[in-house]
Write an enzyme that holds these catalytic residues in place. Structure first.
Site, PDB file in Angstrom:
ATOM      1  N   GLY A 196       0.777  -1.227   0.000  1.00 23.81           N
ATOM      2  CA  GLY A 196       0.000   0.000   0.000  1.00 23.81           C
ATOM      3  C   GLY A 196       0.812   1.283   0.000  1.00 23.81           C
ATOM      4  N   HIS A 239      -0.692   2.391 -13.204  1.00 22.15           N
ATOM      5  CA  HIS A 239      -0.051   1.256 -13.881  1.00 22.15           C
ATOM      6  C   HIS A 239       1.412   1.607 -14.115  1.00 22.15           C
ATOM      7  CE1 HIS A 239       0.192  -2.291 -16.437  1.00 22.15           C
ATOM      8  NE2 HIS A 239       0.819  -1.566 -17.341  1.00 22.15           N
TER       9      HIS A 239
HETATM   10  C1  GRF Z   1       3.851  -1.724  -7.472  1.00 20.84           C
HETATM   11  O1  GRF Z   1       4.504  -2.653  -8.309  1.00 20.84           O
HETATM   12  C2  GRF Z   1       3.345  -0.572  -8.284  1.00 20.84           C
HETATM   13  O2  GRF Z   1       4.169  -0.368  -9.410  1.00 20.84           O
HETATM   14  C3  GRF Z   1       1.977  -0.989  -8.707  1.00 20.84           C
HETATM   15  O3  GRF Z   1       1.485  -1.798  -7.651  1.00 20.84           O
HETATM   16  C4  GRF Z   1       2.596  -2.388  -6.934  1.00 20.84           C
HETATM   17  C5  GRF Z   1       2.469  -2.271  -5.437  1.00 20.84           C
HETATM   18  O4  GRF Z   1       2.241  -0.958  -5.114  1.00 20.84           O
HETATM   19  N1  GRF Z   1       1.135   0.155  -8.935  1.00 20.84           N
HETATM   20  P1  GRF Z   1       1.854  -0.516  -3.596  1.00 20.84           P
HETATM   21  O5  GRF Z   1       3.157  -0.317  -2.866  1.00 20.84           O
HETATM   22  O6  GRF Z   1       1.040  -1.635  -2.959  1.00 20.84           O
HETATM   23  O7  GRF Z   1       1.091   0.763  -3.762  1.00 20.84           O
END
Ligand code: GRF
Length: 197
Positions: free
Chosen positions: A13, A110
């Site tokens: 997150g 993305h």
């Molecule tokens: C990461 O790989 C990011 O690039 C994509 O989701 C994954 C986890 O992101 N958007 P987060 O740390 O859980 O926000």
């Protein structure tokens, strides 16, 4: 009128955290729920520590019955009555039925410069293609995966020696700047494209 924002996560997150941290002061939105398909998602604990309501609906018992999982997830979502839904590291593919319920007020981030590299393994694919630049995109969610109207992008130069891991880390830092930037504008009704400088 302050917009109510629900954030869907699947893991740590870090994007959710930056979104929540940005929604303060004169920001036109406030977080009302953080929900996950994984009860063990680290982001749920982080959200709870910030005093935000959380919900977890484990997708695994539904054994691929996406509509049934989404119906279960929709219960806490509808209760929170969000104006905007932010997918932030949410790793489940959503059905057209679920998207139709939220289309026009659902965003996703993305880790590629869409329309390039929809789907997974974006960093490795950019490296394999020998791209000079890479980055991330915030877009409106539509029934087709990673395909909706693009609201913002942030770019970086791929460095010699970059690996998928080093690229992922550098792109994530851009995501943390881009998503709050787009959400603030989107919450004010601005759906125009912005390139993050
Ligand atoms: C990461 O790989 C990011 O690039 C994509 O989701 C994954 C986890 O992101 N958007 P987060 O740390 O859980 O926000």
């Amino acid at each position: 009128m302050t917009k109510r924002v629900a954030i869907l996560i699947s893991g740590g997150g870090s994007n959710m955290l930056r979104l929540v941290e940005s929604m303060v002061g004169d920001h036109p939105a406030r977080p009302v729920l953080v929900a996950s398909n994984d009860p063990e998602a680290g982001g749920l604990k982080r959200a709870a520590e910030m005093g935000i309501a959380t919900a977890a609906v484990d997708h695994r018992p539904f054994k691929g019955d996406r509509p049934a999982f989404e119906a279960a997830l929709s219960a806490p979502l509808e209760e929170a009555a969000p104006d905007i839904l932010c997918l932030a590291g949410f790793m489940r593919v959503l059905t057209p039925g679920f998207v139709a319920r939220w289309q026009g007020r659902m965003l996703n981030i993305h880790p590629s410069l869409l329309p390039k590299y929809k789907g997974l393994n974006t960093h490795a694919r950019a490296l394999e293609a020998g791209d000079a630049e890479h980055g991330c995109t915030v877009h409106e969610v539509t029934p087709e995966l990673d395909d909706g109207p693009i609201l913002g992008q942030a770019c970086l130069a791929i460095a010699p020696g970059d690996t998928p891991e080093s690229l992922a880390s550098r792109v994530l830092t851009l995501e943390h700047r881009l998503y709050p930037d787009v959400l603030r504008r989107f919450a004010q009704g601005d759906r125009s494209f912005h390139q993050l400088s």
